[in-house]
Design a protein around this motif. Structure first.
Motif, PDB file in Angstrom:
ATOM      1  N   MET A 189       0.841  -1.201   0.000  1.00  0.00           N
ATOM      2  CA  MET A 189       0.000   0.000   0.000  1.00  0.00           C
ATOM      3  C   MET A 189       0.873   1.246   0.000  1.00  0.00           C
ATOM      4  O   MET A 189       2.068   1.174   0.236  1.00  0.00           O
ATOM      5  CB  MET A 189      -0.874   0.012   1.256  1.00  0.00           C
ATOM      6  CG  MET A 189      -1.874  -1.104   1.321  1.00  0.00           C
ATOM      7  SD  MET A 189      -3.049  -0.793   2.628  1.00  0.00           S
ATOM      8  CE  MET A 189      -3.779   0.736   2.084  1.00  0.00           C
ATOM      9  N   ASP A 190       0.206   2.378  -0.155  1.00  0.00           N
ATOM     10  CA  ASP A 190       0.868   3.671  -0.110  1.00  0.00           C
ATOM     11  C   ASP A 190       1.239   3.993   1.332  1.00  0.00           C
ATOM     12  O   ASP A 190       0.365   4.052   2.210  1.00  0.00           O
ATOM     13  CB  ASP A 190      -0.077   4.733  -0.678  1.00  0.00           C
ATOM     14  CG  ASP A 190       0.500   6.125  -0.671  1.00  0.00           C
ATOM     15  OD1 ASP A 190       1.673   6.298  -0.263  1.00  0.00           O
ATOM     16  OD2 ASP A 190      -0.222   7.051  -1.079  1.00  0.00           O
ATOM     17  N   SER A 191       2.499   4.212   1.581  1.00  0.00           N
ATOM     18  CA  SER A 191       2.956   4.466   2.945  1.00  0.00           C
ATOM     19  C   SER A 191       2.435   5.785   3.510  1.00  0.00           C
ATOM     20  O   SER A 191       2.440   5.982   4.724  1.00  0.00           O
ATOM     21  CB  SER A 191       4.479   4.438   3.010  1.00  0.00           C
ATOM     22  OG  SER A 191       5.020   5.508   2.256  1.00  0.00           O
ATOM     23  N   ALA A 192       1.956   6.675   2.667  1.00  0.00           N
ATOM     24  CA  ALA A 192       1.431   7.961   3.140  1.00  0.00           C
ATOM     25  C   ALA A 192       0.195   7.780   4.022  1.00  0.00           C
ATOM     26  O   ALA A 192      -0.171   8.689   4.765  1.00  0.00           O
ATOM     27  CB  ALA A 192       1.105   8.866   1.958  1.00  0.00           C
ATOM     28  N   LEU A 193      -0.453   6.634   3.957  1.00  0.00           N
ATOM     29  CA  LEU A 193      -1.651   6.384   4.755  1.00  0.00           C
ATOM     30  C   LEU A 193      -1.343   6.028   6.207  1.00  0.00           C
ATOM     31  O   LEU A 193      -2.254   5.910   7.020  1.00  0.00           O
ATOM     32  CB  LEU A 193      -2.460   5.238   4.130  1.00  0.00           C
ATOM     33  CG  LEU A 193      -2.999   5.468   2.721  1.00  0.00           C
ATOM     34  CD1 LEU A 193      -3.592   4.189   2.166  1.00  0.00           C
ATOM     35  CD2 LEU A 193      -4.025   6.593   2.728  1.00  0.00           C
ATOM     36  N   PHE A 194      -0.062   5.870   6.532  1.00  0.00           N
ATOM     37  CA  PHE A 194       0.317   5.370   7.850  1.00  0.00           C
ATOM     38  C   PHE A 194       1.210   6.354   8.596  1.00  0.00           C
ATOM     39  O   PHE A 194       2.297   6.669   8.123  1.00  0.00           O
ATOM     40  CB  PHE A 194       1.055   4.034   7.707  1.00  0.00           C
ATOM     41  CG  PHE A 194       0.207   2.960   7.113  1.00  0.00           C
ATOM     42  CD1 PHE A 194      -0.515   2.111   7.924  1.00  0.00           C
ATOM     43  CD2 PHE A 194       0.114   2.806   5.735  1.00  0.00           C
ATOM     44  CE1 PHE A 194      -1.316   1.130   7.380  1.00  0.00           C
ATOM     45  CE2 PHE A 194      -0.684   1.830   5.178  1.00  0.00           C
ATOM     46  CZ  PHE A 194      -1.408   0.989   6.001  1.00  0.00           C
ATOM     47  N   PRO A 195       0.773   6.804   9.769  1.00  0.00           N
ATOM     48  CA  PRO A 195       1.629   7.698  10.553  1.00  0.00           C
ATOM     49  C   PRO A 195       2.901   6.982  11.042  1.00  0.00           C
ATOM     50  O   PRO A 195       3.941   7.602  11.198  1.00  0.00           O
ATOM     51  CB  PRO A 195       0.755   8.130  11.723  1.00  0.00           C
ATOM     52  CG  PRO A 195      -0.403   7.216  11.747  1.00  0.00           C
ATOM     53  CD  PRO A 195      -0.524   6.598  10.389  1.00  0.00           C
ATOM     54  N   ASP A 196       2.805   5.687  11.274  1.00  0.00           N
ATOM     55  CA  ASP A 196       3.960   4.884  11.691  1.00  0.00           C
ATOM     56  C   ASP A 196       4.160   3.805  10.633  1.00  0.00           C
ATOM     57  O   ASP A 196       3.364   2.870  10.519  1.00  0.00           O
ATOM     58  CB  ASP A 196       3.698   4.269  13.064  1.00  0.00           C
ATOM     59  CG  ASP A 196       4.866   3.451  13.582  1.00  0.00           C
ATOM     60  OD1 ASP A 196       5.821   3.169  12.812  1.00  0.00           O
ATOM     61  OD2 ASP A 196       4.833   3.055  14.755  1.00  0.00           O
ATOM     62  N   LYS A 197       5.216   3.947   9.857  1.00  0.00           N
ATOM     63  CA  LYS A 197       5.466   3.022   8.737  1.00  0.00           C
ATOM     64  C   LYS A 197       5.639   1.578   9.199  1.00  0.00           C
ATOM     65  O   LYS A 197       5.369   0.648   8.442  1.00  0.00           O
ATOM     66  CB  LYS A 197       6.699   3.461   7.931  1.00  0.00           C
ATOM     67  CG  LYS A 197       6.651   4.897   7.429  1.00  0.00           C
ATOM     68  CD  LYS A 197       5.410   5.207   6.654  1.00  0.00           C
ATOM     69  CE  LYS A 197       5.390   6.657   6.211  1.00  0.00           C
ATOM     70  NZ  LYS A 197       4.178   7.372   6.474  1.00  0.00           N
ATOM     71  N   ASP A 198       6.048   1.373  10.439  1.00  0.00           N
ATOM     72  CA  ASP A 198       6.194   0.006  10.959  1.00  0.00           C
ATOM     73  C   ASP A 198       4.852  -0.700  11.091  1.00  0.00           C
ATOM     74  O   ASP A 198       4.798  -1.920  11.176  1.00  0.00           O
ATOM     75  CB  ASP A 198       6.907   0.016  12.313  1.00  0.00           C
ATOM     76  CG  ASP A 198       8.372   0.398  12.207  1.00  0.00           C
ATOM     77  OD1 ASP A 198       8.941   0.287  11.103  1.00  0.00           O
ATOM     78  OD2 ASP A 198       8.938   0.816  13.233  1.00  0.00           O
ATOM     79  N   ASP A 199       3.759   0.063  11.117  1.00  0.00           N
ATOM     80  CA  ASP A 199       2.423  -0.533  11.224  1.00  0.00           C
ATOM     81  C   ASP A 199       1.902  -1.052   9.881  1.00  0.00           C
ATOM     82  O   ASP A 199       0.945  -1.823   9.850  1.00  0.00           O
ATOM     83  CB  ASP A 199       1.418   0.489  11.773  1.00  0.00           C
ATOM     84  CG  ASP A 199       1.622   0.780  13.241  1.00  0.00           C
ATOM     85  OD1 ASP A 199       2.169  -0.092  13.951  1.00  0.00           O
ATOM     86  OD2 ASP A 199       1.228   1.877  13.683  1.00  0.00           O
ATOM     87  N   MET A 200       2.514  -0.624   8.800  1.00  0.00           N
ATOM     88  CA  MET A 200       2.014  -0.994   7.471  1.00  0.00           C
ATOM     89  C   MET A 200       1.867  -2.497   7.273  1.00  0.00           C
ATOM     90  O   MET A 200       0.880  -2.965   6.723  1.00  0.00           O
ATOM     91  CB  MET A 200       2.928  -0.441   6.367  1.00  0.00           C
ATOM     92  CG  MET A 200       2.821   1.040   6.168  1.00  0.00           C
ATOM     93  SD  MET A 200       3.974   1.644   4.905  1.00  0.00           S
ATOM     94  CE  MET A 200       3.464   0.698   3.478  1.00  0.00           C
TER      95      MET A 200
END
Length: 145
Positions: free
Chosen positions: A88-99
């Motif tokens: 997914m687009d990482s811009a949707l996640f405030p914490d990239k580790d949660d992606m």
């Protein structure tokens, strides 16, 4: 073949931490892990999620007994289904580790993501808190109302 009477879910690490802090297993996170052990919730895992589980639960600041951490980790390996990620687009996640948690959730239709940090994920009715999952378990007849 996936069991129609099972719930498939990615379980965020914070739920495991909360479970291990629970003294008697009756907290909402503890109920969720008990449902994993009973086979009603099938965890969706992948190597990145498993590594995070082990790394976080082994942190000295938590001081969880190593055997308890190992047993919990082993249960996820034994009962879990290893799945790929749906990038997914990482811009949707405030914490990239949660992606990774959300991307793994997307690989199995109608699966849940159970987290104590619901705001860290895109709005989705299948991203739920432990309390919401306990209510779902009751509605589906896995727990007494």
């Amino acid at each position: 073949m996936r069991g129609a009477n099972k719930i498939y879910a990615v379980i965020d690490t914070n739920v495991l931490v909360s479970t291990l802090y629970s003294k008697n297993g009756t907290s909402n996170p503890g109920i969720i892990i008990n449902q994993v052990l009973e086979g009603n919730i099938i965890p969706l895992i992948n190597p990145i999620i498993l590594k995070e589980y082990k790394d976080v639960l082994s942190r000295p600041k938590f001081a969880f007994p190593s055997q308890l951490v190992s047993d919990l980790y082993d249960a996820f390996v034994e009962f879990g289904i290893d799945t790929e990620r749906c990038p997914m687009d990482s811009a949707l996640f405030p914490d990239k580790d949660d992606m990774v948690f959300y991307e793994v959730k997307l690989t199995v239709d109608d699966s849940y993501l159970i987290t104590g940090n619901i705001r860290h994920f895109p709005m989705n009715p299948l991203v739920v808190t432990p309390a919401q999952m306990v209510e779902i378990l009751k509605e589906k007849g896995f727990l007494q109302p």
